[in-house]
Write an enzyme that holds these catalytic residues in place. Structure first.
Site, PDB file in Angstrom:
ATOM      1  N   CYS A 132      61.427 112.425  66.299  1.00 12.50           N
ATOM      2  CA  CYS A 132      60.512 111.858  67.456  1.00 12.50           C
ATOM      3  C   CYS A 132      59.793 113.219  68.016  1.00 12.50           C
ATOM      4  O   CYS A 132      60.187 113.910  69.160  1.00 12.50           O
ATOM      5  CB  CYS A 132      61.594 111.505  68.585  1.00 12.50           C
ATOM      6  SG  CYS A 132      62.651 110.055  68.247  1.00 12.50           S
ATOM      7  N   ASP A 149      56.175 109.990  65.065  1.00  7.03           N
ATOM      8  CA  ASP A 149      56.174 109.771  66.305  1.00  7.03           C
ATOM      9  C   ASP A 149      55.167 108.438  66.401  1.00  7.03           C
ATOM     10  O   ASP A 149      54.524 108.423  65.673  1.00  7.03           O
ATOM     11  CB  ASP A 149      55.521 110.540  67.248  1.00  7.03           C
ATOM     12  CG  ASP A 149      55.812 110.547  69.039  1.00  7.03           C
ATOM     13  OD1 ASP A 149      56.633 111.165  69.256  1.00  7.03           O
ATOM     14  OD2 ASP A 149      55.244 109.886  69.234  1.00  7.03           O
ATOM     15  N   ARG A 163      49.734 111.091  71.673  1.00  5.86           N
ATOM     16  CA  ARG A 163      50.511 112.289  71.489  1.00  5.86           C
ATOM     17  C   ARG A 163      50.528 112.980  70.142  1.00  5.86           C
ATOM     18  O   ARG A 163      50.468 114.226  70.129  1.00  5.86           O
ATOM     19  CB  ARG A 163      51.892 111.713  71.777  1.00  5.86           C
ATOM     20  CG  ARG A 163      52.083 111.601  73.573  1.00  5.86           C
ATOM     21  CD  ARG A 163      53.422 110.804  73.665  1.00  5.86           C
ATOM     22  NE  ARG A 163      54.689 111.569  73.283  1.00  5.86           N
ATOM     23  CZ  ARG A 163      55.259 112.083  73.818  1.00  5.86           C
ATOM     24  NH1 ARG A 163      54.917 112.469  75.023  1.00  5.86           N
ATOM     25  NH2 ARG A 163      56.364 112.703  73.376  1.00  5.86           N
ATOM     26  N   CYS A 170      66.480 115.577  77.361  1.00  8.40           N
ATOM     27  CA  CYS A 170      66.426 116.488  78.647  1.00  8.40           C
ATOM     28  C   CYS A 170      66.939 115.667  79.873  1.00  8.40           C
ATOM     29  O   CYS A 170      66.301 115.427  80.865  1.00  8.40           O
ATOM     30  CB  CYS A 170      64.758 116.629  79.033  1.00  8.40           C
ATOM     31  SG  CYS A 170      63.904 115.150  78.996  1.00  8.40           S
TER      32      CYS A 170
END
Length: 448
Positions: free
Chosen positions: A216, A240, A245, A341
């Site tokens: 990813c 991705d 992006r 995260c």
């Protein structure tokens, strides 16, 4: 500075400003000097904190005609209203800091995520594909030292920097440092990257010539880090689903001088582990979509992201589990790094525990970076091998990393050879069982 002087400074600043700032000051909140006087009184209570915010943002450098007193009033008003409708978190932060015993060293309590935005150092990774030194670019090297438990403004000043004590090629700059316009950054010699975000590629540690999957990949900082470790020798397969992006990522990689990466607008879950292109993939970096609950900026800008709803957490965990199980079916896999995260146990320790339980004896958690001070939650045996990060303990955003390794079970013949006086190099890992699992397309038992 007296309050009358501060009010006079604000009024003088208003007269010299045009456009949105002048309009803001002359809005219904500022109908007369009495109200303005009251606002300046309130602003002065948080003067030290506002000074630090303004310095960190470089506001007076960007707005050269903006008077300091007016800047304080405008920043106070902005923080009091919150970003993007975020309510009073910033105002609460100011109250918490102002009530502290000694300014920055005061007790911040529940405002640590917001507080960390103001005091964390600026971390910059040297892109070894393009350079190995910044010492001759106007910066002063202060050594490789252990950083304070909390990084307060003033520890480093100006263009001084440290080398991170645990992270190779990671530079530590003062809080207020802004390198976005610096020639070294614009040329791709420097990568602006959080300290914890450098852990996944560093711990995966693929040697030059390796084939690696970045499952990813966007926005691409970790991919560029992998390429630097590979020295552009080998291959990175980066996936991705977001075309925009990926386009931004392609620009970033080109600026960084990455030439060993193959980008694909493709769902990693749709990639066949038995595809001949991936038969030499020994390393996988999986940093899937997550709640982002460890990112202080997201917590402030998007209220509620610090505590995702059960429904959202369940959906995210389902995808993460499928992606991790899928990654473990690649027949030649030797080492995988799983990272998020997020601060949520459901996305971190629980995910790793379930993956290991679904592959009994095939994989293990590898001990990672023993000197790292923040370890995984003790929710299952071996969880201490995982890493966690937080502003307070590691001067970074919230993060989680686990290193999972393939365990080769020696056959009776290889055990006999190992006991013989003359040792021979061990053969390549047997892949038959893993190829069968890959053909089945899932872990056993299947992921849900």
């Amino acid at each position: 500075m007296g309050l009358y002087a501060a009010v006079a400074g604000v009024l003088a600043g208003v007269e010299s400003r045009q456009g949105s700032i002048k309009g803001l000051v002359y809005s219904s909140n500022f109908q007369n000097v009495k109200q303005l006087y009251a606002l300046v009184c309130e602003t002065q209570r948080y003067s030290a904190v506002l000074d630090a915010v303004i310095a960190s943002a470089g506001l007076l450098r960007a707005e050269k005609k903006l008077r300091p007193h007016l800047a304080k009033v405008l920043v106070y008003e902005l923080l009091g209203k919150g970003f993007r409708g975020g309510g009073g978190q910033w105002k609460a932060l100011l109250v918490g800091l102002a009530q502290g015993s000694s300014g920055w060293a005061g007790e911040v309590g529940n405002f640590a995520p917001a507080y960390s935005l103001l005091i964390l150092p600026r971390f910059v990774r040297v892109n070894t594909l393009k350079t190995c030194s910044v010492y001759k670019q106007g910066f002063s090297y202060q050594g490789r030292e252990m950083m304070n438990e909390w990084f307060f403004p003033g520890t480093l000043k100006g263009k001084h920097f440290l080398l991170d004590p645990l992270m190779p090629e990671l530079l530590v700059f003062p809080t207020q440092t802004d390198l976005r316009e610096h020639p070294l950054y614009r040329a791709g010699h420097l990568i602006l990257q959080d300290r914890a975000s450098c852990l996944p590629a560093m711990l995966l540690d693929p040697p030059p010539g390796s084939h690696v999957i970045d499952a990813c990949a966007a926005p691409g900082n970790k991919t560029s880090h992998l390429a630097a470790l590979l020295k552009n020798q080998g291959k990175i397969f980066a996936f991705d689903l977001d075309a925009k992006r990926l386009a931004s990522m392609a620009t970033l990689l080109a600026r960084a001088g990455v030439s060993c990466c193959e980008l694909a607008e493709e769902d990693f879950l749709a990639v066949s582990p038995l595809d001949p292109r991936y038969r030499e993939v020994h390393y996988v970096l999986l940093d899937p979509s997550c709640s982002g609950s460890g990112m202080p900026s997201r917590q402030l800008e998007e209220p509620g992201t610090g505590t995702p709803s059960p429904a959202r957490l369940h959906a995210l965990a389902g995808f993460q589990q499928r992606a991790l199980c899928h990654a473990l079916t690649f027949p030649s896999l030797q080492r995988l790094v799983y990272s998020t995260c997020s601060l949520c146990q459901e996305e971190n320790e629980d995910m790793v525990r379930d993956a290991l339980q679904q592959n009994p004896g095939a994989f293990r958690l590898a001990p990672a970076l023993p000197a790292w001070p923040h370890r995984g939650l003790s929710t299952f045996p071996g969880a201490e091998h995982c890493l966690r990060a937080s502003p307070k303990t590691t001067l970074s955003g919230g993060f989680f990393v686990a290193v999972i390794e393939w365990v080769e079970v020696p056959s009776s013949a290889s055990q006999a050879k190992a006991s013989a006086p003359e040792r021979t190099p061990s053969p390549a890992p047997k892949r038959k069982k893993r190829q069968q699992r890959a053909a089945a397309g899932a872990c056993t038992p299947p992921c849900t």
